[in-house]
Write an enzyme that holds these catalytic residues in place. Structure first.
Site, PDB file in Angstrom:
ATOM      1  N   LYS A 214      11.374 -19.678 -34.733  1.00  0.00           N
ATOM      2  CA  LYS A 214      10.752 -20.554 -33.735  1.00  0.00           C
ATOM      3  C   LYS A 214      11.442 -21.837 -33.317  1.00  0.00           C
ATOM      4  O   LYS A 214      12.658 -22.134 -33.806  1.00  0.00           O
ATOM      5  CB  LYS A 214       9.340 -21.035 -34.337  1.00  0.00           C
ATOM      6  CG  LYS A 214       8.583 -19.861 -34.105  1.00  0.00           C
ATOM      7  CD  LYS A 214       6.947 -20.275 -34.557  1.00  0.00           C
ATOM      8  CE  LYS A 214       6.080 -19.031 -34.227  1.00  0.00           C
ATOM      9  NZ  LYS A 214       4.761 -19.513 -35.022  1.00  0.00           N
ATOM     10  N   ARG A 249       5.027 -14.625 -42.156  1.00  0.00           N
ATOM     11  CA  ARG A 249       5.409 -13.587 -41.049  1.00  0.00           C
ATOM     12  C   ARG A 249       6.573 -13.782 -40.358  1.00  0.00           C
ATOM     13  O   ARG A 249       7.316 -14.840 -39.926  1.00  0.00           O
ATOM     14  CB  ARG A 249       4.338 -14.139 -39.933  1.00  0.00           C
ATOM     15  CG  ARG A 249       4.182 -13.238 -38.598  1.00  0.00           C
ATOM     16  CD  ARG A 249       2.996 -13.596 -37.717  1.00  0.00           C
ATOM     17  NE  ARG A 249       2.828 -12.855 -36.574  1.00  0.00           N
ATOM     18  CZ  ARG A 249       3.766 -13.180 -35.471  1.00  0.00           C
ATOM     19  NH1 ARG A 249       4.421 -14.036 -35.369  1.00  0.00           N
ATOM     20  NH2 ARG A 249       3.509 -12.260 -34.368  1.00  0.00           N
TER      21      ARG A 249
END
Length: 276
Positions: A214, A249
């Site tokens: 991210k 994740r």
């Protein structure tokens, strides 16, 4: 001493180690791997590969939630998922489906999913849609603090959603909370959430950290391309696991599984010798 569990229909995950959730995007536009696994055979092959490398759960998404995304209707999201889920379920994989549509959640559960991962925060309509299924529910905090304290904002949101879930008949063992790294938050807020898991974690429920590739991992490392953010991701997730996260994740399953084992070993040593 009782062991906390994360329950997902007929499967339970004792929270005695870190679990790895492998990302499978069946989308044309996800920020890191859009278009790679649209074909059901390619999706199944990648899911099986991730399972072999250490993924405990496969998180399947039919809609990109990258920054600036435009939502597609639930019918289109389901059209992407429908051809893929039966093969994954038949292979015996533990499936999570990433959706904020109650209609898609219900269809996914009928197709074999055991977990619903809702980035919009598991509103009351979604709670009602899945309440009787026994599925696991990943409840993500979907916004920034609005200028207040992000840790207090996230914890308050989790407490409110846990109470709403209880009213819908969903116990804390079915809930997994995600602080929503990258969703409406500043770099500083994201870093604080990763460094202070214990401040937002609720006892009796699982906690997921999802920082893989991210923007925050790029922001602190001179913004390398998405696929070159592995080291930053591993550092972020390891810090979160040491702080109390139960699941991560990830895109890069092999490396994440190895890092999780190391973090778990460090936690065990720390807990064993904390009185010295």
């Amino acid at each position: 001493m009782s062991v906390s569990l994360f329950c997902a229909r007929d499967r339970a995950f004792p929270l005695t180690r870190t679990y790895v959730m492998g990302i499978l995007n069946v989308t044309p536009d996800s920020f890191s791997d859009g278009g790679d696994y649209l074909d059901p055979e390619a999706a199944l092959a990648h899911a099986l590969e991730m399972a072999a490398l250490g993924a405990d759960i496969i998180d399947v998404g039919g809609q990109s939630t990258r920054p600036g995304y435009e939502a597609v209707p639930w019918e289109e999201e389901w059209a992407r998922l429908k051809p893929v889920l039966p093969g994954l379920a038949a292979a015996g994989l533990t499936l999570s489906v990433d959706t904020f549509y109650p209609q898609v959640a219900q269809k996914a559960l009928e197709a074999g999913a055991r977990i619903i991962n809702d980035v919009s925060g598991f509103g009351d309509e979604m709670l009602r849609a899945v309440a009787g299924s026994g599925c696991g529910c990943v409840v993500m905090h979907p916004r920034g603090s609005g200028g207040g304290g992000i840790l207090e904002e996230v914890r308050a949101f989790f407490l409110e959603r846990r109470e709403a879930a209880a009213k819908a008949g969903i116990g804390p063992e079915r809930l997994c909370f995600d602080p929503g790294i990258g969703f409406g938050k500043t770099v500083e807020e994201n870093l604080l959430l990763m460094a202070q898991v214990g401040r937002t974690k609720l006892e009796g429920s699982a906690y997921l950290m999802a920082a893989s590739r991210k923007r925050v991992t790029g922001a602190v490392c001179e913004n390398p391309p998405f696929r070159e953010r592995l080291a930053a991701t591993l550092a972020a997730h390891t810090a979160a696991v040491l702080g109390g996260a139960d699941l991560v994740r990830v895109h890069d399953v092999k490396e994440a599984a190895q890092a999780a084992k190391m973090a778990d070993a460090l936690k065990e040593v720390k807990n064993t010798h904390q009185s010295f």
